[in-house]
Design a protein around this motif. Structure first.
Motif, PDB file in Angstrom:
ATOM      1  N   TRP A  53       0.827  -1.206   0.000  1.00 51.53           N
ATOM      2  CA  TRP A  53       0.000   0.000   0.000  1.00 51.53           C
ATOM      3  C   TRP A  53       0.863   1.259   0.000  1.00 51.53           C
ATOM      4  O   TRP A  53       0.526   2.261  -0.647  1.00 51.53           O
ATOM      5  CB  TRP A  53      -0.953   0.012   1.198  1.00 51.53           C
ATOM      6  CG  TRP A  53      -2.218  -0.734   0.943  1.00 51.53           C
ATOM      7  CD1 TRP A  53      -2.644  -1.865   1.563  1.00 51.53           C
ATOM      8  CD2 TRP A  53      -3.232  -0.389  -0.006  1.00 51.53           C
ATOM      9  NE1 TRP A  53      -3.856  -2.255   1.048  1.00 51.53           N
ATOM     10  CE2 TRP A  53      -4.244  -1.367   0.088  1.00 51.53           C
ATOM     11  CE3 TRP A  53      -3.383   0.630  -0.935  1.00 51.53           C
ATOM     12  CZ2 TRP A  53      -5.396  -1.341  -0.694  1.00 51.53           C
ATOM     13  CZ3 TRP A  53      -4.527   0.651  -1.720  1.00 51.53           C
ATOM     14  CH2 TRP A  53      -5.517  -0.322  -1.597  1.00 51.53           C
ATOM     15  N   THR A  54       1.975   1.229   0.732  1.00 52.25           N
ATOM     16  CA  THR A  54       2.861   2.393   0.764  1.00 52.25           C
ATOM     17  C   THR A  54       3.426   2.676  -0.628  1.00 52.25           C
ATOM     18  O   THR A  54       3.418   3.822  -1.097  1.00 52.25           O
ATOM     19  CB  THR A  54       4.007   2.175   1.773  1.00 52.25           C
ATOM     20  OG1 THR A  54       3.440   1.925   3.067  1.00 52.25           O
ATOM     21  CG2 THR A  54       4.922   3.382   1.839  1.00 52.25           C
ATOM     22  N   LEU A  55       3.894   1.636  -1.300  1.00 52.64           N
ATOM     23  CA  LEU A  55       4.406   1.817  -2.663  1.00 52.64           C
ATOM     24  C   LEU A  55       3.313   2.307  -3.609  1.00 52.64           C
ATOM     25  O   LEU A  55       3.545   3.164  -4.461  1.00 52.64           O
ATOM     26  CB  LEU A  55       5.028   0.524  -3.173  1.00 52.64           C
ATOM     27  CG  LEU A  55       6.329   0.111  -2.496  1.00 52.64           C
ATOM     28  CD1 LEU A  55       6.773  -1.268  -2.966  1.00 52.64           C
ATOM     29  CD2 LEU A  55       7.410   1.142  -2.755  1.00 52.64           C
ATOM     30  N   SER A  56       2.115   1.773  -3.452  1.00 49.40           N
ATOM     31  CA  SER A  56       0.996   2.200  -4.293  1.00 49.40           C
ATOM     32  C   SER A  56       0.701   3.688  -4.093  1.00 49.40           C
ATOM     33  O   SER A  56       0.514   4.430  -5.064  1.00 49.40           O
ATOM     34  CB  SER A  56      -0.244   1.364  -3.953  1.00 49.40           C
ATOM     35  OG  SER A  56      -1.372   1.849  -4.610  1.00 49.40           O
ATOM     36  N   LEU A  65       6.883  10.697  -3.489  1.00 51.59           N
ATOM     37  CA  LEU A  65       7.914   9.746  -3.910  1.00 51.59           C
ATOM     38  C   LEU A  65       9.266  10.447  -4.072  1.00 51.59           C
ATOM     39  O   LEU A  65      10.294   9.942  -3.618  1.00 51.59           O
ATOM     40  CB  LEU A  65       7.512   9.060  -5.220  1.00 51.59           C
ATOM     41  CG  LEU A  65       8.515   8.095  -5.822  1.00 51.59           C
ATOM     42  CD1 LEU A  65       8.833   6.955  -4.861  1.00 51.59           C
ATOM     43  CD2 LEU A  65       7.991   7.553  -7.144  1.00 51.59           C
ATOM     44  N   THR A  66       9.260  11.625  -4.678  1.00 55.65           N
ATOM     45  CA  THR A  66      10.501  12.386  -4.872  1.00 55.65           C
ATOM     46  C   THR A  66      11.108  12.779  -3.527  1.00 55.65           C
ATOM     47  O   THR A  66      12.319  12.629  -3.309  1.00 55.65           O
ATOM     48  CB  THR A  66      10.232  13.645  -5.719  1.00 55.65           C
ATOM     49  OG1 THR A  66       9.704  13.228  -6.981  1.00 55.65           O
ATOM     50  CG2 THR A  66      11.492  14.446  -5.932  1.00 55.65           C
ATOM     51  N   MET A  67      10.266  13.220  -2.594  1.00 53.20           N
ATOM     52  CA  MET A  67      10.774  13.632  -1.285  1.00 53.20           C
ATOM     53  C   MET A  67      11.339  12.438  -0.508  1.00 53.20           C
ATOM     54  O   MET A  67      12.386  12.555   0.141  1.00 53.20           O
ATOM     55  CB  MET A  67       9.672  14.336  -0.487  1.00 53.20           C
ATOM     56  CG  MET A  67       9.317  15.701  -1.061  1.00 53.20           C
ATOM     57  SD  MET A  67       7.931  16.489  -0.230  1.00 53.20           S
ATOM     58  CE  MET A  67       8.638  16.813   1.374  1.00 53.20           C
ATOM     59  N   ALA A  68      10.672  11.298  -0.576  1.00 54.45           N
ATOM     60  CA  ALA A  68      11.160  10.100   0.114  1.00 54.45           C
ATOM     61  C   ALA A  68      12.477   9.630  -0.506  1.00 54.45           C
ATOM     62  O   ALA A  68      13.418   9.258   0.210  1.00 54.45           O
ATOM     63  CB  ALA A  68      10.113   8.989   0.053  1.00 54.45           C
ATOM     64  N   LEU A  91      10.189   9.391   5.536  1.00 56.67           N
ATOM     65  CA  LEU A  91       9.803   8.030   5.161  1.00 56.67           C
ATOM     66  C   LEU A  91       8.957   7.378   6.254  1.00 56.67           C
ATOM     67  O   LEU A  91       7.986   6.681   5.956  1.00 56.67           O
ATOM     68  CB  LEU A  91      11.044   7.194   4.855  1.00 56.67           C
ATOM     69  CG  LEU A  91      10.796   5.818   4.259  1.00 56.67           C
ATOM     70  CD1 LEU A  91       9.999   5.906   2.961  1.00 56.67           C
ATOM     71  CD2 LEU A  91      12.109   5.105   4.011  1.00 56.67           C
ATOM     72  N   GLN A  92       9.294   7.629   7.524  1.00 56.83           N
ATOM     73  CA  GLN A  92       8.476   7.111   8.620  1.00 56.83           C
ATOM     74  C   GLN A  92       7.068   7.690   8.560  1.00 56.83           C
ATOM     75  O   GLN A  92       6.079   6.986   8.769  1.00 56.83           O
ATOM     76  CB  GLN A  92       9.122   7.416   9.965  1.00 56.83           C
ATOM     77  CG  GLN A  92      10.330   6.565  10.255  1.00 56.83           C
ATOM     78  CD  GLN A  92      10.973   6.921  11.585  1.00 56.83           C
ATOM     79  OE1 GLN A  92      10.693   7.955  12.176  1.00 56.83           O
ATOM     80  NE2 GLN A  92      11.874   6.054  12.031  1.00 56.83           N
ATOM     81  N   ALA A  93       6.958   8.984   8.268  1.00 60.16           N
ATOM     82  CA  ALA A  93       5.647   9.627   8.158  1.00 60.16           C
ATOM     83  C   ALA A  93       4.850   9.035   6.990  1.00 60.16           C
ATOM     84  O   ALA A  93       3.635   8.832   7.090  1.00 60.16           O
ATOM     85  CB  ALA A  93       5.805  11.136   7.989  1.00 60.16           C
ATOM     86  N   MET A  99      -0.338   3.405   6.711  1.00 60.53           N
ATOM     87  CA  MET A  99      -1.007   2.526   7.681  1.00 60.53           C
ATOM     88  C   MET A  99      -2.316   3.135   8.177  1.00 60.53           C
ATOM     89  O   MET A  99      -3.258   2.407   8.494  1.00 60.53           O
ATOM     90  CB  MET A  99      -0.072   2.243   8.864  1.00 60.53           C
ATOM     91  CG  MET A  99       1.114   1.384   8.463  1.00 60.53           C
ATOM     92  SD  MET A  99       2.357   1.241   9.750  1.00 60.53           S
ATOM     93  CE  MET A  99       1.543   0.165  10.887  1.00 60.53           C
ATOM     94  N   ARG A 100      -2.398   4.453   8.239  1.00 62.14           N
ATOM     95  CA  ARG A 100      -3.655   5.108   8.621  1.00 62.14           C
ATOM     96  C   ARG A 100      -4.730   4.877   7.559  1.00 62.14           C
ATOM     97  O   ARG A 100      -5.855   4.534   7.857  1.00 62.14           O
ATOM     98  CB  ARG A 100      -3.446   6.623   8.809  1.00 62.14           C
ATOM     99  CG  ARG A 100      -4.763   7.359   9.119  1.00 62.14           C
ATOM    100  CD  ARG A 100      -4.610   8.862   9.013  1.00 62.14           C
ATOM    101  NE  ARG A 100      -4.407   9.362   7.678  1.00 62.14           N
ATOM    102  CZ  ARG A 100      -5.390   9.594   6.799  1.00 62.14           C
ATOM    103  NH1 ARG A 100      -6.638   9.331   7.088  1.00 62.14           N
ATOM    104  NH2 ARG A 100      -5.102  10.082   5.612  1.00 62.14           N
ATOM    105  N   MET A 101      -4.333   5.065   6.309  1.00 64.85           N
ATOM    106  CA  MET A 101      -5.303   4.935   5.231  1.00 64.85           C
ATOM    107  C   MET A 101      -5.643   3.489   4.888  1.00 64.85           C
ATOM    108  O   MET A 101      -6.754   3.197   4.474  1.00 64.85           O
ATOM    109  CB  MET A 101      -4.786   5.643   3.978  1.00 64.85           C
ATOM    110  CG  MET A 101      -4.734   7.138   4.122  1.00 64.85           C
ATOM    111  SD  MET A 101      -4.313   7.924   2.571  1.00 64.85           S
ATOM    112  CE  MET A 101      -5.786   7.612   1.611  1.00 64.85           C
ATOM    113  N   HIS A 102      -4.681   2.603   5.056  1.00 66.55           N
ATOM    114  CA  HIS A 102      -4.863   1.204   4.654  1.00 66.55           C
ATOM    115  C   HIS A 102      -4.365   0.281   5.772  1.00 66.55           C
ATOM    116  O   HIS A 102      -3.318  -0.364   5.637  1.00 66.55           O
ATOM    117  CB  HIS A 102      -4.090   0.907   3.372  1.00 66.55           C
ATOM    118  CG  HIS A 102      -4.350   1.888   2.279  1.00 66.55           C
ATOM    119  ND1 HIS A 102      -5.508   1.901   1.556  1.00 66.55           N
ATOM    120  CD2 HIS A 102      -3.590   2.906   1.795  1.00 66.55           C
ATOM    121  CE1 HIS A 102      -5.452   2.877   0.660  1.00 66.55           C
ATOM    122  NE2 HIS A 102      -4.299   3.505   0.787  1.00 66.55           N
TER     123      HIS A 102
END
Length: 150
Positions: A53-56, A65-68, A91-93, A99-102
């Protein structure tokens, strides 16, 4: 195919299935294996779902994605793998937001109240079975400004 109602072969296969493969003795014999598989798969499945889900979400949000990626390049570089000692707050955020959304488990395991309780405007008598809806909490507009935005 196993449950086809015709032919001697299928009747024999069905009999074997019920008497040997699903016998109470064999099920009890392998019970510890099933418990260990459940424990292992529970830990790996939730991690895999969270990563997916994070990658999605990152693929749908090129700025994030650029900031991470920039944070990883700045802190870790491209010559080594990240370690637990690396401070990667963005990246932790991102992972926490994913995890909050999914949530990997949208409903927590049910709990039984040991004594009477009051939660908000709800009275919960002792002995009540309570299930927490983590998905709804993560999407609650009274808690989150934009609950459906990553």
């Amino acid at each position: 195919m196993f449950w086809a109602p015709y032919g001697a072969y299928w009747r024999q296969a069905r009999k074997l299935w019920h008497t040997e493969l699903l016998s109470e003795r064999l099920l009890k014999l392998h019970e510890h294996v099933r418990r260990e598989e459940d424990t292992i798969s529970a830990g790996t499945d939730t991690s895999a779902v969270t990563i997916e889900w994070t990658l999605s979400e990152l693929l749908k949000n090129p700025v994030a994605l650029t900031m991470a990626t920039e944070e990883l390049d700045r802190v870790v570089g491209r010559d080594r793998l990240p370690t637990e000692g690396d401070r990667l707050p963005y990246l932790q955020a991102v992972i926490k937001e994913s995890m909050r959304m999914h949530p990997a488990t949208p409903l927590l395991s049910p709990w039984r109240c040991r004594r009477d309780a009051v939660v908000g405007s709800y009275s919960i008598p002792a002995g009540t079975c309570v299930a927490v809806n983590v998905w709804a909490i993560g999407r609650d507009p009274s808690v989150w400004e934009e609950p459906n935005d990553f």
